[in-house]
Design a protein around this motif. Structure first.
Motif, PDB file in Angstrom:
ATOM      1  N   GLU A 218       0.826  -1.205   0.000  1.00 47.90           N
ATOM      2  CA  GLU A 218       0.000   0.000   0.000  1.00 47.90           C
ATOM      3  C   GLU A 218       0.861   1.257   0.000  1.00 47.90           C
ATOM      4  OE1 GLU A 218      -2.481  -0.435   3.390  1.00 47.90           O
ATOM      5  OE2 GLU A 218      -3.940  -1.728   2.368  1.00 47.90           O
TER       6      GLU A 218
ATOM      7  N   LEU B 234       2.418   1.695  -3.484  1.00 51.07           N
ATOM      8  CA  LEU B 234       1.428   2.142  -4.467  1.00 51.07           C
ATOM      9  C   LEU B 234       1.081   3.609  -4.252  1.00 51.07           C
ATOM     10  CD1 LEU B 234      -0.533   1.572  -6.772  1.00 51.07           C
ATOM     11  CD2 LEU B 234      -2.199   0.791  -5.065  1.00 51.07           C
ATOM     12  N   ALA B 235       0.871   4.026  -3.019  1.00 55.27           N
ATOM     13  CA  ALA B 235       0.512   5.415  -2.738  1.00 55.27           C
ATOM     14  C   ALA B 235       1.609   6.369  -3.208  1.00 55.27           C
ATOM     15  CB  ALA B 235       0.260   5.593  -1.246  1.00 55.27           C
TER      16      ALA B 235
ATOM     17  N   VAL C 238       1.632   6.418  -7.128  1.00 52.89           N
ATOM     18  CA  VAL C 238       0.528   7.202  -7.684  1.00 52.89           C
ATOM     19  C   VAL C 238       0.829   8.692  -7.573  1.00 52.89           C
ATOM     20  CG1 VAL C 238      -1.888   7.857  -7.324  1.00 52.89           C
ATOM     21  CG2 VAL C 238      -1.243   5.446  -7.312  1.00 52.89           C
TER      22      VAL C 238
ATOM     23  N   LEU D 268      -0.900   0.577 -12.643  1.00 51.29           N
ATOM     24  CA  LEU D 268      -1.305   0.960 -11.287  1.00 51.29           C
ATOM     25  C   LEU D 268      -2.588   0.241 -10.869  1.00 51.29           C
ATOM     26  CD1 LEU D 268      -0.560   4.790 -11.430  1.00 51.29           C
ATOM     27  CD2 LEU D 268       0.744   3.052 -10.199  1.00 51.29           C
ATOM     28  N   ALA D 269      -3.518   0.102 -11.814  1.00 55.85           N
ATOM     29  CA  ALA D 269      -4.771  -0.591 -11.508  1.00 55.85           C
ATOM     30  C   ALA D 269      -4.518  -2.061 -11.179  1.00 55.85           C
ATOM     31  CB  ALA D 269      -5.738  -0.472 -12.679  1.00 55.85           C
TER      32      ALA D 269
ATOM     33  N   THR E  97      -1.828  -3.298  -9.899  1.00 57.60           N
ATOM     34  CA  THR E  97      -1.199  -3.326  -8.576  1.00 57.60           C
ATOM     35  C   THR E  97      -2.240  -3.175  -7.475  1.00 57.60           C
ATOM     36  OG1 THR E  97       0.818  -2.350  -9.511  1.00 57.60           O
ATOM     37  CG2 THR E  97       0.554  -2.239  -7.123  1.00 57.60           C
ATOM     38  N   LEU E  98      -3.166  -2.251  -7.668  1.00 61.08           N
ATOM     39  CA  LEU E  98      -4.231  -2.047  -6.696  1.00 61.08           C
ATOM     40  C   LEU E  98      -5.104  -3.293  -6.555  1.00 61.08           C
ATOM     41  CD1 LEU E  98      -5.911  -0.274  -4.788  1.00 61.08           C
ATOM     42  CD2 LEU E  98      -7.142   0.575  -6.805  1.00 61.08           C
TER      43      LEU E  98
ATOM     44  N   GLU F 189      -5.886  -5.455  -3.196  1.00 56.31           N
ATOM     45  CA  GLU F 189      -7.258  -5.588  -2.707  1.00 56.31           C
ATOM     46  C   GLU F 189      -7.705  -7.047  -2.687  1.00 56.31           C
ATOM     47  OE1 GLU F 189      -9.133  -3.310  -1.275  1.00 56.31           O
ATOM     48  OE2 GLU F 189      -7.374  -2.031  -1.454  1.00 56.31           O
TER      49      GLU F 189
ATOM     50  N   ALA G 248       4.013  -4.595  -6.387  1.00 60.69           N
ATOM     51  CA  ALA G 248       3.955  -3.145  -6.147  1.00 60.69           C
ATOM     52  C   ALA G 248       5.350  -2.537  -6.190  1.00 60.69           C
ATOM     53  CB  ALA G 248       3.293  -2.870  -4.796  1.00 60.69           C
TER      54      ALA G 248
END
Length: 325
Positions: A208, A211-212, A215, A238-239, A241-242, A246, A278
């Motif tokens: 997380e 990724l943050a 982004v 990025l999608a 990775t998210l 999740e 990530a």
């Protein structure tokens, strides 16, 4: 199934996140990697003040646990902040000692671990053969294949690590014999599941954080006069990775609720792979600047692969999921 934390759990996570956000964790990580443990120990004491380590210790020995869900929630925050030190090993050692059912050993070690006054490293059959941060801890526990629990006095031989803040040591084979027999073997199996669960939680937090930061960087870095975050290929990366992160999240909560061997292995596998993916995404989109030690991003990049492999590499976890059917 939809997993949602309770209001009390959410409040605890918020308090922990606020504490870590104000704690200058990157500076503590760099000091820890350099062998200066003072800032890391100060951070450890502040974490203990929230009751974090007490969550792994039974109430009879000054704890409030064992509470695996609450502990997993907390360890996600530790991963997101990049907290250094043998936090997983300390919690797993507490679970191991409590599982032995030995009153004398529990009274000797558990109150100090619950209060954060002491720390521990731990090696187990089926886990990593190397002791994490054995030079910085109060107690060094080792479980050997014959089912013996030993307390070693020396840290052992130092080894190199991908992450300088994860200092590994080869534990010596001697030490004080604390317990032996089937009870040690059974307690070690339980402690191993807890270690994998909490490492999976750390992996989720690390992913997380990566990724943050990626982004945010994609909104700032420009090519051809346009932020790279607007490019379709970058959005897709990025999608993906998210989605991986999740997907790992509910598996983590399911494992914390059941603590079954299969569920824990599945959570460790998915969270570890998601964190590593990530890291690859972050490195690719940051470009050459991602390699620099001056950038805080490197602190999380270096954690992703070691945490993915700690307490059960992907191949081992995948085999356990398949074997459990």
């Amino acid at each position: 199934m939809r997993f949602l934390p309770t209001e009390e759990q959410s409040d605890y996570v918020s308090a922990l996140r606020s504490l870590l956000g104000a704690a200058a964790v990157p500076a503590a990580v760099r000091s820890w990697a350099a062998g200066e443990h003072g800032p890391g120990r100060a951070l450890w004491s502040r974490l203990a003040g929230t009751g974090l380590f007490a969550l792994a210790v039974p109430e009879a020995y000054d704890g409030v646990g064992p509470l695996p869900v609450e502990l997993a929630l907390g360890f996600v925050e530790l991963g997101r902040a990049g907290v250094p030190g043998p936090v997983v090993e300390t919690a797993a050692a507490a679970v191991l000692l409590a599982g032995l059912g030995d009153e004398a050993l529990s009274k000797r070690f558990l109150p100090g671990l619950a209060a954060g006054e002491t720390s521990a490293t731990l090696t187990l059959p089926g886990g990593s053969p190397y002791a994490l941060d054995a030079d910085a801890v109060t107690h060094r526990f080792t479980v050997t294949e014959p089912g013996e629990l030993r307390l070693t006095a020396a840290p052992g031989d130092p080894l190199s690590s991908t992450d300088p803040a994860r200092r590994l040591y080869r534990p010596p084979g001697d030490g004080e014999l604390l317990a032996a027999g089937p009870a040690v073997t059974a307690a070690a199996g339980t402690a191993l599941r807890w270690a994998r669960l909490l490492t999976a939680a750390q992996c989720l937090g690390v992913g997380e954080a990566l990724l943050a930061r990626t982004v945010e960087y994609a909104k700032q870095r420009t090519q051809f006069g346009t932020p790279i975050g607007g490019f379709q290929a970058v959005k897709h990366r990025l999608a993906d990775t998210l989605l991986a992160l999740e997907f790992a999240r509910p598996l983590l909560w399911a494992a914390a609720l059941s603590l079954s061997r299969r569920d824990v292995a599945a959570a460790k596998l998915t969270a570890g792979e998601a964190a590593y993916a990530a890291a690859l995404t972050a490195l690719q989109l940051h470009g050459a600047v991602g390699y620099t030690e001056e950038l805080d991003l490197s602190l999380w990049l270096r954690k992703a692969r070691p945490l993915r492999d700690a307490w059960g590499a992907p191949s081992l976890c995948r085999a356990e999921v398949v074997a459990a059917g």
